[in-house]
Design a protein around this motif. Sequence first.
Motif, PDB file in Angstrom:
ATOM      1  N   LYS A  85       0.828  -1.217   0.000  1.00  0.00           N
ATOM      2  CA  LYS A  85       0.000   0.000   0.000  1.00  0.00           C
ATOM      3  C   LYS A  85       0.862   1.267   0.000  1.00  0.00           C
ATOM      4  CE  LYS A  85      -3.769  -2.268   2.511  1.00  0.00           C
ATOM      5  NZ  LYS A  85      -4.594  -2.284   3.738  1.00  0.00           N
ATOM      6  N   LYS A  86       2.180   1.063  -0.162  1.00  0.00           N
ATOM      7  CA  LYS A  86       3.142   2.169  -0.213  1.00  0.00           C
ATOM      8  C   LYS A  86       3.092   3.036   1.046  1.00  0.00           C
ATOM      9  CE  LYS A  86       3.230   2.301  -5.260  1.00  0.00           C
ATOM     10  NZ  LYS A  86       3.114   3.120  -6.480  1.00  0.00           N
ATOM     11  N   GLU A  87       2.921   2.387   2.193  1.00  0.00           N
ATOM     12  CA  GLU A  87       2.938   3.135   3.454  1.00  0.00           C
ATOM     13  C   GLU A  87       4.361   3.593   3.762  1.00  0.00           C
ATOM     14  OE1 GLU A  87      -0.929   1.480   5.848  1.00  0.00           O
ATOM     15  OE2 GLU A  87       0.959   0.435   6.194  1.00  0.00           O
ATOM     16  N   ASN A  88       4.447   4.657   4.533  1.00  0.00           N
ATOM     17  CA  ASN A  88       5.759   5.258   4.832  1.00  0.00           C
ATOM     18  C   ASN A  88       5.844   5.658   6.297  1.00  0.00           C
ATOM     19  OD1 ASN A  88       8.316   5.977   3.857  1.00  0.00           O
ATOM     20  ND2 ASN A  88       7.742   8.109   3.608  1.00  0.00           N
ATOM     21  N   GLY A  89       5.466   4.732   7.147  1.00  0.00           N
ATOM     22  CA  GLY A  89       5.437   4.978   8.579  1.00  0.00           C
ATOM     23  C   GLY A  89       4.037   4.802   9.118  1.00  0.00           C
ATOM     24  N   LEU A  90       3.945   4.573  10.435  1.00  0.00           N
ATOM     25  CA  LEU A  90       2.671   4.233  11.070  1.00  0.00           C
ATOM     26  C   LEU A  90       2.289   5.142  12.227  1.00  0.00           C
ATOM     27  CD1 LEU A  90       3.313   0.381  11.257  1.00  0.00           C
ATOM     28  CD2 LEU A  90       1.768   1.542   9.662  1.00  0.00           C
ATOM     29  N   SER A  91       3.200   5.948  12.721  1.00  0.00           N
ATOM     30  CA  SER A  91       2.993   6.554  14.023  1.00  0.00           C
ATOM     31  C   SER A  91       2.031   7.729  14.044  1.00  0.00           C
ATOM     32  CB  SER A  91       4.341   6.976  14.629  1.00  0.00           C
ATOM     33  OG  SER A  91       5.065   5.829  15.022  1.00  0.00           O
ATOM     34  N   ALA A  92       1.657   8.276  12.892  1.00  0.00           N
ATOM     35  CA  ALA A  92       0.642   9.335  12.850  1.00  0.00           C
ATOM     36  C   ALA A  92      -0.663   8.835  12.238  1.00  0.00           C
ATOM     37  CB  ALA A  92       1.161  10.545  12.071  1.00  0.00           C
ATOM     38  N   LEU A  93      -0.849   7.531  12.198  1.00  0.00           N
ATOM     39  CA  LEU A  93      -2.049   6.959  11.595  1.00  0.00           C
ATOM     40  C   LEU A  93      -3.045   6.593  12.692  1.00  0.00           C
ATOM     41  CD1 LEU A  93       0.010   6.837   9.272  1.00  0.00           C
ATOM     42  CD2 LEU A  93      -0.958   4.614   8.648  1.00  0.00           C
ATOM     43  N   PRO A  94      -4.132   7.356  12.820  1.00  0.00           N
ATOM     44  CA  PRO A  94      -5.133   7.035  13.846  1.00  0.00           C
ATOM     45  C   PRO A  94      -5.693   5.635  13.648  1.00  0.00           C
ATOM     46  CG  PRO A  94      -5.529   9.216  12.903  1.00  0.00           C
ATOM     47  CD  PRO A  94      -4.478   8.567  12.058  1.00  0.00           C
ATOM     48  N   GLY A  95      -5.848   4.912  14.742  1.00  0.00           N
ATOM     49  CA  GLY A  95      -6.370   3.564  14.686  1.00  0.00           C
ATOM     50  C   GLY A  95      -5.321   2.496  14.458  1.00  0.00           C
ATOM     51  N   HIS A 123      14.678   6.721  14.224  1.00  0.00           N
ATOM     52  CA  HIS A 123      13.783   7.663  13.559  1.00  0.00           C
ATOM     53  C   HIS A 123      12.388   7.052  13.524  1.00  0.00           C
ATOM     54  CE1 HIS A 123      12.364   9.231   9.367  1.00  0.00           C
ATOM     55  NE2 HIS A 123      11.763   9.877  10.345  1.00  0.00           N
ATOM     56  N   VAL A 124      11.448   7.684  14.223  1.00  0.00           N
ATOM     57  CA  VAL A 124      10.065   7.215  14.262  1.00  0.00           C
ATOM     58  C   VAL A 124       9.327   7.842  13.079  1.00  0.00           C
ATOM     59  CG1 VAL A 124       7.915   7.192  15.569  1.00  0.00           C
ATOM     60  CG2 VAL A 124      10.098   6.861  16.749  1.00  0.00           C
ATOM     61  N   MET A 125       8.963   7.018  12.106  1.00  0.00           N
ATOM     62  CA  MET A 125       8.348   7.511  10.883  1.00  0.00           C
ATOM     63  C   MET A 125       6.855   7.756  11.083  1.00  0.00           C
ATOM     64  SD  MET A 125      10.383   5.512   7.886  1.00  0.00           S
ATOM     65  CE  MET A 125       9.896   6.808   6.739  1.00  0.00           C
ATOM     66  N   ALA A 126       6.413   8.948  10.666  1.00  0.00           N
ATOM     67  CA  ALA A 126       5.038   9.372  10.916  1.00  0.00           C
ATOM     68  C   ALA A 126       4.049   8.697   9.986  1.00  0.00           C
ATOM     69  CB  ALA A 126       4.934  10.896  10.765  1.00  0.00           C
ATOM     70  N   GLY A 127       4.329   8.715   8.679  1.00  0.00           N
ATOM     71  CA  GLY A 127       3.421   8.145   7.704  1.00  0.00           C
ATOM     72  C   GLY A 127       2.549   9.179   7.020  1.00  0.00           C
ATOM     73  N   PHE A 128       1.696   8.705   6.134  1.00  0.00           N
ATOM     74  CA  PHE A 128       0.821   9.569   5.343  1.00  0.00           C
ATOM     75  C   PHE A 128      -0.483   9.792   6.104  1.00  0.00           C
ATOM     76  CE2 PHE A 128       3.239   7.284   1.890  1.00  0.00           C
ATOM     77  CZ  PHE A 128       4.075   8.354   1.609  1.00  0.00           C
ATOM     78  N   ALA A 129      -0.673  11.012   6.562  1.00  0.00           N
ATOM     79  CA  ALA A 129      -1.856  11.345   7.355  1.00  0.00           C
ATOM     80  C   ALA A 129      -1.941  12.861   7.480  1.00  0.00           C
ATOM     81  CB  ALA A 129      -1.784  10.707   8.745  1.00  0.00           C
ATOM     82  N   ILE A 172      12.574  12.670  14.876  1.00  0.00           N
ATOM     83  CA  ILE A 172      11.507  12.863  13.891  1.00  0.00           C
ATOM     84  C   ILE A 172      12.065  13.726  12.770  1.00  0.00           C
ATOM     85  CG2 ILE A 172       9.602  12.518  15.477  1.00  0.00           C
ATOM     86  CD1 ILE A 172       9.267  15.563  15.627  1.00  0.00           C
ATOM     87  N   GLU A 173      11.603  13.454  11.537  1.00  0.00           N
ATOM     88  CA  GLU A 173      12.190  14.095  10.368  1.00  0.00           C
ATOM     89  C   GLU A 173      11.107  14.627   9.429  1.00  0.00           C
ATOM     90  OE1 GLU A 173      15.281  13.082   6.696  1.00  0.00           O
ATOM     91  OE2 GLU A 173      14.262  11.459   7.748  1.00  0.00           O
ATOM     92  N   PRO A 174      11.084  15.931   9.174  1.00  0.00           N
ATOM     93  CA  PRO A 174      10.187  16.452   8.137  1.00  0.00           C
ATOM     94  C   PRO A 174      10.650  16.001   6.752  1.00  0.00           C
ATOM     95  CG  PRO A 174      10.934  18.201   9.634  1.00  0.00           C
ATOM     96  CD  PRO A 174      11.797  17.009   9.886  1.00  0.00           C
ATOM     97  N   LEU A 175       9.708  15.513   5.941  1.00  0.00           N
ATOM     98  CA  LEU A 175       9.990  15.088   4.572  1.00  0.00           C
ATOM     99  C   LEU A 175       9.326  16.049   3.592  1.00  0.00           C
ATOM    100  CD1 LEU A 175       9.465  11.203   4.785  1.00  0.00           C
ATOM    101  CD2 LEU A 175      11.499  12.556   5.348  1.00  0.00           C
TER     102      LEU A 175
END
Length: 253
Positions: free
Chosen positions: A67-77, A102-108, A137-140
């Motif tokens: 699903k081309k995810e790029n991290g999980l930590s900002a994904l509600p649920g 580096h804790v990846m946030a993801g698409f959200a 944490i890293e801004p992309l």
Amino acid sequence: MRFSANLGFLWSELSLPDAIRAARAAGFDAVECHWPFDTPAAEVKAALAETGMTMLGLNTRRGDLTKKENGLSALPGREAEARAAIDEAMGYAADIGAGAVHVMAGFATGPAARAAFVTNLRHACARARGIDVTVLIEPLNRYDAPGYFLTTTAQAQEIIAEVAEPNLRLMFDCYHVQLMEGDLSHRIAALMPLIGHIQFASVPDRGPPDGGEVAYGHIFRLIDSLGWDQPLGAEYKPMGPTGPTLGWMQELR
């Protein structure tokens, strides 16, 4: 200046232990990586001990690659998955003596994403305290990672203040920041108290740092003048064999 080879891009055709050896032979002072989890930690630890290299950091898993995810930590649920990824990365870092995760946030986007990210970062900071690991944490940038939750240093600064944990720091990637915000010199100087790691690549092509629009000789002298004493991370795409792209090391060192 001292430099770290990001083995997510450099020598990516080699196994991780062999890439560590190649980085040592090329004159790098340290290494870092993206997702080392398919390589047994014992093999990485052995290669680090053999070469005398330090692994500066690694990333949490991206999630479902189909699903081309790029991290999980900002994904509600998805908090349970995010925390499992954090725990896995922390355990691996502890096993190999890495200094940061580096804790990846993801698409959200939106308030629920921010709340999830803050909660998961607090979990990461608590987990990291017992093993002497820094949480990054890293801004992309929006071109390479459209829809990524964390995109600017100002947003990262606000989140670091909200989490309010001393082991949470900013990964300042000059490539991403230049594309999103520019004004690298002033931003580095202003944010230095929050920075846990610095990375670089040419802009806009993400190649070696001796090309593109950023004068890295100036940037590196500024970083040095501000008292930074850790290796800077070469996270660029060599667009072919890594060796022939390393002419910048002696010039910029």
